[in-house]
Design a protein around this motif. Structure first.
Motif, PDB file in Angstrom:
ATOM      1  N   ARG A 258       0.780  -1.129   0.182  1.00 54.90           N
ATOM      2  CA  ARG A 258      -0.061  -0.104  -0.092  1.00 54.90           C
ATOM      3  C   ARG A 258       0.857   1.401  -0.190  1.00 54.90           C
ATOM      4  O   ARG A 258       0.437   2.186  -0.479  1.00 54.90           O
ATOM      5  CB  ARG A 258      -0.961  -0.111   1.360  1.00 54.90           C
ATOM      6  CG  ARG A 258      -1.915  -1.139   1.031  1.00 54.90           C
ATOM      7  CD  ARG A 258      -3.208  -1.026   1.992  1.00 54.90           C
ATOM      8  NE  ARG A 258      -3.983  -1.940   1.900  1.00 54.90           N
ATOM      9  CZ  ARG A 258      -5.031  -2.094   0.858  1.00 54.90           C
ATOM     10  NH1 ARG A 258      -5.197  -1.156  -0.011  1.00 54.90           N
ATOM     11  NH2 ARG A 258      -5.956  -3.168   0.796  1.00 54.90           N
ATOM     12  N   ASP A 259       1.951   1.205   0.747  1.00 53.84           N
ATOM     13  CA  ASP A 259       2.853   2.454   0.742  1.00 53.84           C
ATOM     14  C   ASP A 259       3.573   2.532  -0.799  1.00 53.84           C
ATOM     15  O   ASP A 259       3.460   3.708  -1.385  1.00 53.84           O
ATOM     16  CB  ASP A 259       3.959   2.022   1.574  1.00 53.84           C
ATOM     17  CG  ASP A 259       5.082   3.142   1.555  1.00 53.84           C
ATOM     18  OD1 ASP A 259       4.983   4.449   1.687  1.00 53.84           O
ATOM     19  OD2 ASP A 259       6.314   2.776   1.364  1.00 53.84           O
ATOM     20  N   MET A 261       2.104   1.427  -3.744  1.00 62.44           N
ATOM     21  CA  MET A 261       0.968   1.891  -4.561  1.00 62.44           C
ATOM     22  C   MET A 261       0.561   3.376  -4.306  1.00 62.44           C
ATOM     23  O   MET A 261       0.431   4.076  -5.353  1.00 62.44           O
ATOM     24  CB  MET A 261      -0.272   1.121  -4.147  1.00 62.44           C
ATOM     25  CG  MET A 261      -0.083  -0.124  -4.900  1.00 62.44           C
ATOM     26  SD  MET A 261      -1.616  -1.047  -4.785  1.00 62.44           S
ATOM     27  CE  MET A 261      -1.892  -1.248  -3.042  1.00 62.44           C
ATOM     28  N   GLY A 262       0.740   3.874  -3.004  1.00 59.95           N
ATOM     29  CA  GLY A 262       0.707   5.470  -3.024  1.00 59.95           C
ATOM     30  C   GLY A 262       1.591   6.293  -3.398  1.00 59.95           C
ATOM     31  O   GLY A 262       1.247   7.271  -4.233  1.00 59.95           O
ATOM     32  N   LYS A 263       3.003   5.642  -3.433  1.00 63.41           N
ATOM     33  CA  LYS A 263       3.857   6.583  -4.101  1.00 63.41           C
ATOM     34  C   LYS A 263       3.749   6.487  -5.476  1.00 63.41           C
ATOM     35  O   LYS A 263       4.107   7.298  -6.526  1.00 63.41           O
ATOM     36  CB  LYS A 263       5.129   5.793  -3.722  1.00 63.41           C
ATOM     37  CG  LYS A 263       5.571   6.147  -2.360  1.00 63.41           C
ATOM     38  CD  LYS A 263       7.014   5.542  -1.803  1.00 63.41           C
ATOM     39  CE  LYS A 263       7.580   5.996  -0.600  1.00 63.41           C
ATOM     40  NZ  LYS A 263       6.457   5.746   0.622  1.00 63.41           N
ATOM     41  N   ALA A 265       1.030   6.443  -7.419  1.00 60.14           N
ATOM     42  CA  ALA A 265      -0.243   7.201  -7.510  1.00 60.14           C
ATOM     43  C   ALA A 265       0.305   8.639  -7.569  1.00 60.14           C
ATOM     44  O   ALA A 265      -0.323   9.512  -8.245  1.00 60.14           O
ATOM     45  CB  ALA A 265      -1.338   7.070  -6.698  1.00 60.14           C
ATOM     46  N   ALA A 266       1.463   8.909  -6.628  1.00 58.32           N
ATOM     47  CA  ALA A 266       1.668  10.494  -6.524  1.00 58.32           C
ATOM     48  C   ALA A 266       3.110  10.584  -7.220  1.00 58.32           C
ATOM     49  O   ALA A 266       3.462  11.873  -7.224  1.00 58.32           O
ATOM     50  CB  ALA A 266       2.106  10.580  -5.026  1.00 58.32           C
ATOM     51  N   ASP A 268       5.636   9.551  -6.907  1.00 62.62           N
ATOM     52  CA  ASP A 268       6.802   9.776  -5.902  1.00 62.62           C
ATOM     53  C   ASP A 268       8.079   9.098  -6.185  1.00 62.62           C
ATOM     54  O   ASP A 268       8.472   7.980  -5.460  1.00 62.62           O
ATOM     55  CB  ASP A 268       6.218   9.719  -4.315  1.00 62.62           C
ATOM     56  CG  ASP A 268       7.210   9.922  -3.354  1.00 62.62           C
ATOM     57  OD1 ASP A 268       8.350  10.360  -3.687  1.00 62.62           O
ATOM     58  OD2 ASP A 268       6.862   9.689  -2.338  1.00 62.62           O
ATOM     59  N   GLU A 303      -3.513  10.000 -14.642  1.00 59.22           N
ATOM     60  CA  GLU A 303      -3.720   9.350 -12.934  1.00 59.22           C
ATOM     61  C   GLU A 303      -3.686   8.066 -12.993  1.00 59.22           C
ATOM     62  O   GLU A 303      -4.349   7.179 -13.839  1.00 59.22           O
ATOM     63  CB  GLU A 303      -4.798  10.162 -12.310  1.00 59.22           C
ATOM     64  CG  GLU A 303      -4.823  11.576 -12.258  1.00 59.22           C
ATOM     65  CD  GLU A 303      -5.944  12.239 -11.593  1.00 59.22           C
ATOM     66  OE1 GLU A 303      -6.671  11.430 -11.102  1.00 59.22           O
ATOM     67  OE2 GLU A 303      -5.986  13.178 -11.570  1.00 59.22           O
ATOM     68  N   TYR A 309      -6.537  -4.206  -5.449  1.00 59.60           N
ATOM     69  CA  TYR A 309      -5.365  -4.830  -4.705  1.00 59.60           C
ATOM     70  C   TYR A 309      -6.103  -5.732  -3.953  1.00 59.60           C
ATOM     71  O   TYR A 309      -6.736  -5.718  -3.070  1.00 59.60           O
ATOM     72  CB  TYR A 309      -4.758  -3.831  -3.807  1.00 59.60           C
ATOM     73  CG  TYR A 309      -3.699  -4.397  -3.020  1.00 59.60           C
ATOM     74  CD1 TYR A 309      -2.389  -5.056  -3.324  1.00 59.60           C
ATOM     75  CD2 TYR A 309      -3.859  -4.496  -1.571  1.00 59.60           C
ATOM     76  CE1 TYR A 309      -1.626  -5.740  -2.667  1.00 59.60           C
ATOM     77  CE2 TYR A 309      -3.100  -5.184  -0.797  1.00 59.60           C
ATOM     78  CZ  TYR A 309      -1.757  -5.802  -1.115  1.00 59.60           C
ATOM     79  OH  TYR A 309      -0.899  -6.142  -0.614  1.00 59.60           O
TER      80      TYR A 309
END
Length: 334
Positions: A258-259, A261-263, A265-266, A268, A303, A309
């Motif tokens: 999840r960390d 996937m967040g990165k 999406a951003a 990052d 995006e 998931y």
């Protein structure tokens, strides 16, 4: 000029082709694995069980497995539909060899410059149709890409013809008369493209085997060069970039997934590169090539769409695979 319009990151696990009744059979392999990577360290199965307890026992019921298998199937169907909606002409397929064609070497990054790619039996049904098929590659684009990467200080291996798939003979019982492509690519051709494969360039990364693994930072840089090279390709074609593999396995780490996937999406990149390389080991190493898709699509304004998931477990200690299904579609291609 060529235009990047679509990107995808998709798991290629054999579990996706198994009946949920059979998922727990994979647990025997995990219990015998002396190097189960989890949060940057290796564990034997008894050590992992001591660390995590039997916390995942409740998720091993046939009801849980059936529900998660259905979600994976639905997500794969949506991924294939998204790919079809993008109406691409050319695809760059990012994957790896897992000692299927190269049992005795591990080139860091390889571009296939040959003309044909073969799939079919004895590749497992989740990866291939029940008959021999031949797909067109794109040697002109592949050679062009190698030259562009050389200009940017990348030294790449040039694969001009597929070697025989020795894994097939060893594990499936016989060697076909044609060189079956590694499963990372077979899965995309069969499950995402429905065996209707456009001209494409397979790129192979050594993600599994030290010491020649590219770092996350190097993969991010590869994505930049790939994007710029495609945008400079003079043909008027719509291009997709697809990464095959990931997320965490063979120990499922939902927090890590999840960390990441967040990165993703951003966009990052710094965050992805800051994760210690010891976290990107074993099957989880396939996450590195997700960053290439990010970099290729970012300037389109796309995006990330997370279709689903699905953590899929096969032992009480939490071995299994994190199935993440995501794509990026350029707004003008929507």
């Amino acid at each position: 000029m060529a235009k990047i319009v679509f990107g995808m990151a998709v798991p290629h696990s054999g579990m996706l082709g198994q009946k949920p009744e059979d998922w727990l059979k994979n647990g025997d392999r995990d219990r015998n694995n002396p190097e189960l990577w989890y949060k940057g360290k290796t564990y034997t199965y008894p050590e992992l069980e001591a660390l995590r307890g039997a916390a995942f026992e409740p998720f091993l019921t046939i009801e849980e497995r059936t529900e998660r298998a259905a979600r994976c199937r639905a997500a794969l169907d949506e991924m294939a539909a998204a790919y079809e909606r993008a109406k691409v002409d050319v695809v760059i397929v990012l994957g790896k060899d897992q000692k299927e064609i190269w049992p005795d070497q591990s080139p860091c990054i390889t571009v296939y410059t040959g003309e044909e790619v073969h799939n079919g039996p004895p590749q497992r049904p989740v990866y291939a149709p029940d008959h021999h098929v031949v797909h067109k590659a794109y040697p002109e684009l592949a050679t062009y890409l190698i030259k562009k990467f050389q200009d940017e200080s990348f030294d790449l291996n040039d694969l001009m013809a597929w070697p025989q798939n020795v894994w097939m003979e060893k594990n499936q019982g016989y060697a076909p008369e044609y060189p079956v492509v590694p499963h990372a690519y077979s899965f995309v051709y069969h499950q995402i493209m429905g065996d209707e494969v456009p001209p494409h360039v397979p790129v192979l990364f050594n993600l599994f085997y030290p010491p020649t693994q590219p770092s996350m930072k190097r993969c991010i840089e590869f994505g930049r060069v790939l994007r710029e090279a495609i945008e400079a390709w003079p043909e008027d074609v719509r291009v997709a970039v697809i990464a095959s593999g990931g997320l965490s396995h063979f120990v499922n780490d939902e927090e890590f997934d999840r960390d990441v996937m967040g990165k993703l999406a951003a966009y990052d990149y710094e965050g992805l590169a800051a994760i210690p390389d010891t976290y990107y080991q074993s099957g989880t190493s396939e996450v590195k090539i997700y960053s290439i898709v990010m970099m290729a699509l970012q300037q389109t304004g796309a995006e990330m769409t997370l279709v689903d998931y699905v953590p899929c477990w096969r032992t009480a200690a939490g071995t299994g695979e994190g199935m993440g299904f995501m794509y990026w579609q350029a707004p003008e291609a929507a």
